[in-house]
Structure formats: C-alpha cells, structure tokens
Design an enzyme around this catalytic site. Structure first.
Site, PDB file in Angstrom:
ATOM      1  N   GLN A 174      -4.945  -1.364   9.484  1.00 53.68           N
ATOM      2  CA  GLN A 174      -4.846  -2.705   8.913  1.00 53.68           C
ATOM      3  C   GLN A 174      -5.486  -3.728   9.851  1.00 53.68           C
ATOM      4  O   GLN A 174      -5.150  -3.805  11.029  1.00 53.68           O
ATOM      5  CB  GLN A 174      -3.363  -3.046   8.664  1.00 53.68           C
ATOM      6  CG  GLN A 174      -3.133  -4.359   7.961  1.00 53.68           C
ATOM      7  CD  GLN A 174      -3.651  -4.374   6.529  1.00 53.68           C
ATOM      8  OE1 GLN A 174      -3.481  -3.424   5.775  1.00 53.68           O
ATOM      9  NE2 GLN A 174      -4.324  -5.453   6.150  1.00 53.68           N
ATOM     10  N   LYS A 201       0.839  -1.203   0.000  1.00 55.54           N
ATOM     11  CA  LYS A 201       0.000   0.000   0.000  1.00 55.54           C
ATOM     12  C   LYS A 201       0.873   1.253   0.000  1.00 55.54           C
ATOM     13  O   LYS A 201       0.640   2.188  -0.758  1.00 55.54           O
ATOM     14  CB  LYS A 201      -0.940  -0.008   1.211  1.00 55.54           C
ATOM     15  CG  LYS A 201      -2.085  -0.982   1.047  1.00 55.54           C
ATOM     16  CD  LYS A 201      -2.842  -1.242   2.348  1.00 55.54           C
ATOM     17  CE  LYS A 201      -3.894  -2.331   2.110  1.00 55.54           C
ATOM     18  NZ  LYS A 201      -4.555  -2.821   3.333  1.00 55.54           N
ATOM     19  N   ASP A 213     -11.320   2.824   3.897  1.00 60.44           N
ATOM     20  CA  ASP A 213     -11.719   1.416   3.819  1.00 60.44           C
ATOM     21  C   ASP A 213     -13.238   1.283   3.753  1.00 60.44           C
ATOM     22  O   ASP A 213     -13.756   0.209   3.427  1.00 60.44           O
ATOM     23  CB  ASP A 213     -11.209   0.658   5.060  1.00 60.44           C
ATOM     24  CG  ASP A 213     -10.106  -0.332   4.714  1.00 60.44           C
ATOM     25  OD1 ASP A 213      -9.919  -0.623   3.512  1.00 60.44           O
ATOM     26  OD2 ASP A 213      -9.441  -0.820   5.645  1.00 60.44           O
TER      27      ASP A 213
END
Ligand code: NDP
Length: 299
Positions: free
Chosen positions: A98, A54, A121
C-alpha cells in the site's frame, strides 16, 4: 444533451462476480485458491480504509487474503525480507504494498523487489516496460478499470481521439498506453500544456486524473464525448465538524449536460479499482499455474 451515467458501482459488481465464478472454477477443477497479500506500513488512515476494503472484497470473491501490518518505523531490510518471503510463497499469487510508504522507505526499490508475476498493482518496472511495448503485463488497476468501462460503452475504441489529463505513473501514463493499445489517437496533457481547453475540446474520450476539484468545466467537452473522471477530491466542509463532499476533477453537472457518457464521483472509477485488483490477482494465479485466464478481465 444529458449524458448516460456510467455506473462504476454496478460495473465493479459484475467484475467481482466474474472473478468469483473463475475462483470457484479454479478451486473445483484445479484445487487452487488464489491468494492476495497486502502489506501496510504505518497508520495512514486512508490507507487503513483501503487495506480493510481490499481484504474484505478478496475474501468475498473466495480468494485467500493475507494482511501484513508493519510499524511505521519498519526498516527497509525488514520490509524487503517480507517481500522476499511473499515472492517465494506458493499460496500468494498477488502482492500489493500500500502506497504511500513512510518517507524513510524507497518506494521504487520496494516495488521493484516484488516478483513481477505477482505485482498485481502493475507498478514494477518490468510490467511498465511490458505494457509500454504492448506485451502481456500486469496492468495498473485504476486505468484498467477505466479501459473496461470505455470498452463496454464504446465497443471498439479504434480511431477515437483520447485526451488524458495527468501524467502520473499510476494513472495518466498507463492510461495513455492502454488507449494507444486500443488504437486511440492519444494526447497526454499536464500542468504545462498550453491551451488545455482547446486540447480537451478535440477529444472523443476525456480521462481526467489531476487531483483538482471540478477543474474541467462542461464548455471544454466536445458534445457527445465520453468523460472518465478519475479524480477523488474532498471539498471543504459546509460547516465545521462536517465532512466535505467528494467531487471529481470534472464539474459533473456542466460536463454531464454536454457529454454522451460520464462517470460520477463517487460511484464511477473508484469502485472499479479494487475490482480490478481482484481481477489481476486471479489473472496472476492463472498465469502462475498455466491454466486459462478469465476473459475480459485484463487488457
Ligand atoms: P498526481 O498528483 O500524481 O498527478 C497529477 C497530474 O495532474 C500531474 O501529471 C500534473 O501535471 C497534472 N496536473 C496538475 N495540475 C494540472 C493542471 N492545472 N492542468 C493540467 N494538468 C495538471 O495524481 P494521481 O495521478 O496519483 O491522481 C490523480 C487523481 O486521481 C487524484 O484526485 C487521485 O486522488 C485520483 N485517484 C483516484 C483513484 C481511484 O481509484 N479512483 C486511484 C488513483 C488516483 P505535472 O506532471 O505537470 O505536474
């Protein structure tokens, strides 16, 4: 029939290119650099690989990358304090924590502490509600990637029968909402679904997000249907010490023989997920600054 292969690697490269072009424009015209902060707690090896990928791709499209690696024993208070600082930081337009988090941390509490406008997200309860009610939301990356590929392949999805196998909050449910938003007739199947093969056989679009290697065989697929395989499963290695092969939730060869189009594993949905994270970050940045968003990079 042999299915058209939907090349997620090539598609993701196009998405990244669009993001990079928009980022360059934001810098040149408005003097803004979109920034993505990724928070990793602990040393989970798979998470470390994702976070590295990422960060690398964020920089490659011209955005600022902020990585925060915290010890596995980090307290909830320390993590929440970091999120509060990132929420307040004008250089940060997207925040990603994460998952999974170590067991002592409450994932819902942590995710819902992120400013919904920076929740790239799309897991914050506000974004879940906005998506469910058909309003402008930050959309979860994996289903967004699937939607982009489906739109590119079909044009309009209106009226198509879609079956989503799996009802998780990160893939199945938001995928179903997105397909409904594009006027598909949507069925969500799960482990308690009766006669799954018959349910899948009526679908023009099958999205498999189960986590069971090669579970969907070709004889469940309606001839000409589009198969989007979200699953990433590693088969046991053929010999000791070797790495097992990666496969999806669909049995690729038999499904490809019947389907009209199919995403491979690897090289299908996977590459699109990070590309959509970058797309969400540039979208969040544009919304924060009240400047036009790139077209075709969100639902
Ligand atoms: P979850 O384990 O959270 O959900 C799996 C779903 O599959 C559940 O709803 C479960 O039903 C359903 N299911 C399990 N067994 C069956 C069965 N026999 N028949 C029908 N449905 C069944 O998984 P995720 O949604 O997080 O992930 C799914 C897959 O997608 C995994 O392989 C994961 O690695 C992959 N993935 C890939 C990503 C990418 O970037 N390509 C991103 C995210 C995930 P029930 O609710 O009844 O238990």
């Amino acid at each position: 029939m042999s299915a058209k292969v939907i090349d997620g690697t090539a598609f993701a490269a196009q998405v990244r290119e669009k993001v990079a072009t928009h980022v360059a424009g934001l810098k040149e015209v408005h003097g803004i650099t979109p920034g993505l902060a990724v928070v990793l707690v602990g040393e989970d090896p798979a998470s470390q690989v994702y976070v590295r990928a990422k960060g690398k791709q964020t920089v490659e499209v011209g955005m600022a990358s902020f990585e925060h690696r915290l010890d596995a024993a980090t307290s909830e208070a320390v993590l929440l304090d970091l999120i509060a600082r990132l929420n307040a930081d004008p250089a940060v337009h997207g925040i990603l924590v994460q998952l999974p988090l170590p067991a002592h941390l409450d994932e819902d509490l942590v995710i819902n502490a992120i400013d919904p406008a920076k929740d790239v997200d799309g897991f914050h309860i506000s974004n879940v509600g906005l998506l469910a009610t058909g309003q402008k939301a930050m959309v979860p990356c994996t289903p967004l990637g699937c939607l982009m590929m489906l739109r590119a392949h079909h044009g309009s999805l209106s009226g198509l029968e879609a079956v989503v196998i799996g009802r998780s909050n990160i893939v199945g449910k938001p995928m179903a909402q997105l397909l409904l938003g594009d006027s598909c007739t949507v069925t969500i199947a799960h482990s308690r679904t009766r006669d799954l093969p018959e349910v899948v056989r009526r679908a023009d679009i099958v999205v498999a997000a189960v986590g069971r290697p090669q579970m969907v065989p070709g004889d469940w697929i309606k001839p000409g249907a589009t198969v989007i395989d979200v699953g990433i499963n590693r088969l046991p290695p053929a010999e000791e010490g070797a790495k097992g092969r990666l496969v999806g939730d669909c049995d690729y060869d038999s499904c490809a023989a019947v389907a009209g189009a199919i995403t491979p594993v690897p090289g299908g949905v996977g590459p699109m997920t990070i590309a959509c994270l970058l797309a969400n970050t540039v979208t969040a940045c544009c919304r924060a600054h009240g400047v036009p968003e790139p077209e075709g990079l969100t639902a």
